[in-house]
Design an enzyme around this catalytic site. Sequence first.
Site, PDB file in Angstrom:
ATOM      1  N   HIS A   1      54.415 -29.968  47.549  1.00  0.00           N
ATOM      2  CA  HIS A   1      52.559 -30.105  47.944  1.00  0.00           C
ATOM      3  C   HIS A   1      52.608 -30.064  49.469  1.00  0.00           C
ATOM      4  CE1 HIS A   1      52.029 -32.138  44.055  1.00  0.00           C
ATOM      5  NE2 HIS A   1      52.003 -30.819  43.840  1.00  0.00           N
TER       6      HIS A   1
ATOM      7  N   HIS B   1      48.159 -33.734  43.416  1.00  0.00           N
ATOM      8  CA  HIS B   1      48.712 -32.144  43.454  1.00  0.00           C
ATOM      9  C   HIS B   1      47.802 -31.581  44.466  1.00  0.00           C
ATOM     10  CE1 HIS B   1      51.897 -32.777  40.293  1.00  0.00           C
ATOM     11  NE2 HIS B   1      51.077 -33.826  39.988  1.00  0.00           N
TER      12      HIS B   1
HETATM   13  C1  FAD Z   1      56.367 -24.116  41.997  1.00  0.00           C
HETATM   14  C2  FAD Z   1      55.353 -24.803  42.351  1.00  0.00           C
HETATM   15  C3  FAD Z   1      54.684 -25.728  41.524  1.00  0.00           C
HETATM   16  C4  FAD Z   1      53.672 -26.334  41.936  1.00  0.00           C
HETATM   17  N1  FAD Z   1      52.781 -27.240  41.215  1.00  0.00           N
HETATM   18  C5  FAD Z   1      51.407 -27.717  41.409  1.00  0.00           C
HETATM   19  C6  FAD Z   1      50.651 -28.313  40.358  1.00  0.00           C
HETATM   20  O1  FAD Z   1      51.183 -28.532  39.157  1.00  0.00           O
HETATM   21  N2  FAD Z   1      49.609 -28.561  40.640  1.00  0.00           N
HETATM   22  C7  FAD Z   1      48.968 -28.464  42.235  1.00  0.00           C
HETATM   23  O2  FAD Z   1      48.056 -28.993  42.382  1.00  0.00           O
HETATM   24  N3  FAD Z   1      49.762 -27.725  42.821  1.00  0.00           N
HETATM   25  C8  FAD Z   1      50.996 -27.451  42.610  1.00  0.00           C
HETATM   26  N4  FAD Z   1      51.455 -26.778  43.697  1.00  0.00           N
HETATM   27  C9  FAD Z   1      51.078 -26.680  45.006  1.00  0.00           C
HETATM   28  C10 FAD Z   1      49.957 -25.750  45.126  1.00  0.00           C
HETATM   29  O3  FAD Z   1      49.950 -24.499  44.159  1.00  0.00           O
HETATM   30  C11 FAD Z   1      49.807 -25.403  46.523  1.00  0.00           C
HETATM   31  O4  FAD Z   1      49.569 -26.728  47.304  1.00  0.00           O
HETATM   32  C12 FAD Z   1      48.816 -24.430  46.685  1.00  0.00           C
HETATM   33  O5  FAD Z   1      48.669 -23.386  45.596  1.00  0.00           O
HETATM   34  C13 FAD Z   1      48.703 -23.773  48.260  1.00  0.00           C
HETATM   35  O6  FAD Z   1      47.666 -22.923  48.424  1.00  0.00           O
HETATM   36  P1  FAD Z   1      47.587 -22.126  49.653  1.00  0.00           P
HETATM   37  O7  FAD Z   1      46.351 -21.251  49.845  1.00  0.00           O
HETATM   38  O8  FAD Z   1      47.862 -23.008  50.960  1.00  0.00           O
HETATM   39  O9  FAD Z   1      48.860 -21.070  49.562  1.00  0.00           O
HETATM   40  P2  FAD Z   1      49.501 -20.129  48.647  1.00  0.00           P
HETATM   41  O10 FAD Z   1      48.646 -20.256  47.132  1.00  0.00           O
HETATM   42  O11 FAD Z   1      50.915 -20.439  48.543  1.00  0.00           O
HETATM   43  O12 FAD Z   1      48.981 -18.539  49.455  1.00  0.00           O
HETATM   44  C14 FAD Z   1      49.834 -17.981  50.251  1.00  0.00           C
HETATM   45  C15 FAD Z   1      49.749 -16.495  49.957  1.00  0.00           C
HETATM   46  O13 FAD Z   1      49.888 -15.837  51.236  1.00  0.00           O
HETATM   47  C16 FAD Z   1      50.952 -15.277  50.982  1.00  0.00           C
HETATM   48  N5  FAD Z   1      51.558 -15.032  52.283  1.00  0.00           N
HETATM   49  C17 FAD Z   1      52.487 -15.489  53.005  1.00  0.00           C
HETATM   50  N6  FAD Z   1      52.878 -15.089  54.162  1.00  0.00           N
HETATM   51  C18 FAD Z   1      52.121 -13.742  54.317  1.00  0.00           C
HETATM   52  C19 FAD Z   1      52.461 -12.709  55.103  1.00  0.00           C
HETATM   53  N7  FAD Z   1      53.275 -12.889  56.161  1.00  0.00           N
HETATM   54  N8  FAD Z   1      51.675 -11.757  55.031  1.00  0.00           N
HETATM   55  C20 FAD Z   1      50.839 -11.346  53.759  1.00  0.00           C
HETATM   56  N9  FAD Z   1      50.940 -12.431  52.837  1.00  0.00           N
HETATM   57  C21 FAD Z   1      51.725 -13.536  53.014  1.00  0.00           C
HETATM   58  C22 FAD Z   1      51.971 -15.550  49.979  1.00  0.00           C
HETATM   59  O14 FAD Z   1      52.606 -14.658  49.343  1.00  0.00           O
HETATM   60  C23 FAD Z   1      50.662 -16.126  49.078  1.00  0.00           C
HETATM   61  O15 FAD Z   1      50.226 -15.465  48.056  1.00  0.00           O
HETATM   62  C24 FAD Z   1      52.934 -26.271  43.416  1.00  0.00           C
HETATM   63  C25 FAD Z   1      53.226 -25.415  44.163  1.00  0.00           C
HETATM   64  C26 FAD Z   1      54.577 -24.660  43.569  1.00  0.00           C
HETATM   65  C27 FAD Z   1      55.367 -23.626  44.611  1.00  0.00           C
END
Ligand code: FAD
Length: 661
Positions: free
Chosen positions: A597, A641
């Site tokens: 997280h 979460h």
């Molecule tokens: C295995 C796992 C289990 C989890 N379980 C839960 C849960 O049950 N419930 C919950 O609420 N949260 C959970 N989380 C946490 C939650 O999913 C994340 O906090 C949230 O999805 C983050 O969103 P975000 O938009 O910050 O990043 P992300 O959703 O990770 O999106 C970032 C995106 O940017 C892309 N990216 C990165 N660098 C580059 C680049 N240089 N060029 C192009 N693209 C790039 C990545 O590939 C990705 O698609 C979990 C996380 C993981 C990894």
Amino acid sequence: MRHCSMIGLCYKFNKARSGGFPSPQQFAMWSSKLLSFVLTSLLASPALAATITQSTQLTTQTFDYIIVGAGTGGLVVANRLSEDPRVSVLVIEAGVSDDSILGFEAPFLGPTMTPNTIYDWNYTVTPQPGMGGRVFTYPRGRILGGSSTTNFMFHQYGSSEDWNRYAAFTGDLGWAWSNMRQYVQKHETFVPPPGPDSLNKYLPSNHGFHGTTFLSVLSENQTDIDSRVLATLDALHDEFPFNRDMGGGDHSLLGVGYAVTSGANGVRSSSSTSYLAQANGRPNLTVLINSVVTKLIQTPSTKGLKAFRKVQVASSPGTAPSPGGNPVISVTARKEVILSAGFIGTTQILQLSGIGDSNDLSALGIPTIINNPSVGRNLSDHTQLANVFSVRGTESYDSILRNETAIGAEVQEYLTNKTGLLAGAISNNLGFLRLPRNASIFDTVQDPTPGPNSPHWEIIIGNVYFNPDFPTPPSGSYLSIVTSLISPTSRKSSQSRFYEAYSHSTLIKHILIIRTGGTVKLASNNPFDKPLIDPQFLMTDFDIFTMREAVKAVLRFFGYAAWSDYIIGPFGDLFAAAKDDASIDAYVRGVCTSILHGVGTASMAPVNAKFGVVDPNLKVKGVDGLRVVDASVLPLVPSAHTQGPVYLVAERASDLIKSGH
Ligand SMILES: Cc1cc2nc3c(=O)[nH]c(=O)nc-3n(C[C@H](O)[C@H](O)[C@H](O)COP(=O)(O)OP(=O)(O)OC[C@H]3O[C@@H](n4cnc5c(N)ncnc54)[C@H](O)[C@@H]3O)c2cc1C
Ligand SMILES: *[C@@H]1O[C@H](CO)[C@@H](O)[C@H](O)[C@H]1NC(C)=O
Ligand SMILES: *[C@@H]1O[C@H](CO)[C@@H](O)[C@H](O)[C@H]1NC(C)=O
Ligand SMILES: *[C@@H]1O[C@H](CO)[C@@H](O)[C@H](O)[C@H]1NC(C)=O
Ligand SMILES: *[C@@H]1O[C@H](CO)[C@@H](O)[C@H](O)[C@H]1NC(C)=O
Ligand SMILES: *[C@@H]1O[C@H](CO)[C@@H](O)[C@H](O)[C@H]1NC(C)=O
Ligand SMILES: *[C@@H]1O[C@H](CO)[C@@H](O)[C@H](O)[C@H]1NC(C)=O
Ligand SMILES: *[C@@H]1O[C@H](CO)[C@@H](O)[C@H](O)[C@H]1NC(C)=O
């Protein structure tokens, strides 16, 4: 180095605990059995029409908005901005398409799909001093939908107190719950679970019914342990009260109840299957996958500020459809670039672009354009400790997961009817709990929660062996109880400073604890090198105290009579730990990992603050036309979460971007 996915699928053989366990080859064999079902069972779901797979397919190099990362936050912004047919939007994603992958559609299989697959960034943490110097996997989704495609689907919004603290912290009342709660209605469509006792599992008043992402309680027909959980809550209600709705937000998170999940009718709802699917037909939205953003390039200043409206893109290793890959190209935004690459990716791109701590950058030969030491600092995250019990009989999922015939039947049932084991989440019940008011730690440490209705720790109950980074035993049945530190105080510097932040409203007054927290730093100036991720887990008395008390609470919960004919006893390391405080601490430090997280590495801060990466409107400080919209902007980890909070942040961010143009 580690090859261990979450439910009983471990490829790695941990030397330190090899005694009595079978060989890594055996683990690999069991794992590949299930995985082969998953990977070969393709589904005929609709193709994602607007997605292009190579930069050579772009018909223009200029867009109004360029969003970096098609993850949780990024696809919300892509959807909301492209609602206006007069603007053009490009989203660039490093990962592959999520189309037709059973493992991401079936809720139960999600945890088997990462880490160490093409859908993951395969990160590990740096050696953690609070965990005996251990290194462990740190998954992040690398696929359309980002981590919302690969996560475990638990869904809450945090407590209203979390949001009121963000408002106080940033000086922007727009982040207060009274404003943020409207976005619940835009975000969720709650699907009531089937069954006569449906209304014991959620409160209709706490949910939206006309939003984009489907939520439900995926507990139907799942497990026979529910009744034992309910009997225990009934008997031990002072310590573990039943909570009818675990969604957070308007309703208190405190207590134990049915897990709200980001899926319904047996199917995962990710930002890709919801926000992107809804926007896919729009002609002015382009999604480029298999393409990694390697840096932002400085463009002529606007509004008296430096600008970075040019984005450099290369083909993504391991995903390019043609062996030669894509050429390195650059695309330009007329209005804004929005970084939504997650708390690791966003930080990495900022630093590669010369926005970061000038000392760190110059050491790697990267010229500093904006010196901001807050980039990549103040990382905070929640821990994950799997407390495993061995149990009698074949009620736990372990016997099914070892049985090829049984799994085959489950896959068939899922493909035909979207029901059965694979249609459910990996856990039915979870809870958010506080330390007792008179806990001795409060003699010396101030309560770090954002308020009295926010938890210190979490419990998640799963009827299966679940212990990431540790091998699954070849036989036996298990119950796994994850405990997580929800209000961490770990910080790198030993000084703890306190200050009071008052917003301009007299309604919000909070004492904030200043945390330096963990870090995300570049290992080199090569954009394809993995960054150094250091969450600094378990570095304070409070953090280890809370983890220890959570273990004791778990032993009390499962010591109740309702479990006596099911539980044989604590298993493995928990067995050795169930002795005294010192052995519990050793156990926690020896086994605990992350629940993934991470937030805070591109933190919001008040407009004139000397720290922080973005202002309360999510604009990068000192830069025009560049925002961050993902988990990294949250200054402190919420009491939940993180996907729910990220969705709400991205919904508000979309409004901020629209109103700014
Ligand atoms: C295995 C796992 C289990 C989890 N379980 C839960 C849960 O049950 N419930 C919950 O609420 N949260 C959970 N989380 C946490 C939650 O999913 C994340 O906090 C949230 O999805 C983050 O969103 P975000 O938009 O910050 O990043 P992300 O959703 O990770 O999106 C970032 C995106 O940017 C892309 N990216 C990165 N660098 C580059 C680049 N240089 N060029 C192009 N693209 C790039 C990545 O590939 C990705 O698609 C979990 C996380 C993981 C990894
Ligand atoms: C939006 O799409 C239409 C149809 O493809 C095109 O004519 C128009 O120029 C696009 N607008 C922008 C702002 O790109
Ligand atoms: C992660 O590991 C898998 C399996 O080894 C590999 O195929 C994939 O390319 C890796 N991903 C990254 C981003 O390195
Ligand atoms: C970390 O956050 C605190 C506020 O909680 C702030 O005072 C401090 O300056 C931040 N540190 C960095 C390096 O940004
Ligand atoms: C495997 O599952 C099948 C079908 O459910 C069952 O008939 C069989 O007994 C199981 N095998 C074992 C070894 O448990
Ligand atoms: C699907 O559901 C139908 C109707 O309940 C049932 O008859 C059938 O056996 C199910 N199929 C599988 C593969 O479970
Ligand atoms: C649970 O059972 C009910 C009725 O028996 C059925 O309608 C529902 O689809 C099942 N749910 C799952 C997830 O199997
Ligand atoms: C806290 O209070 C409870 C009763 O209210 C008592 O049983 C317990 O021993 C107290 N704990 C401490 C650490 O004082």
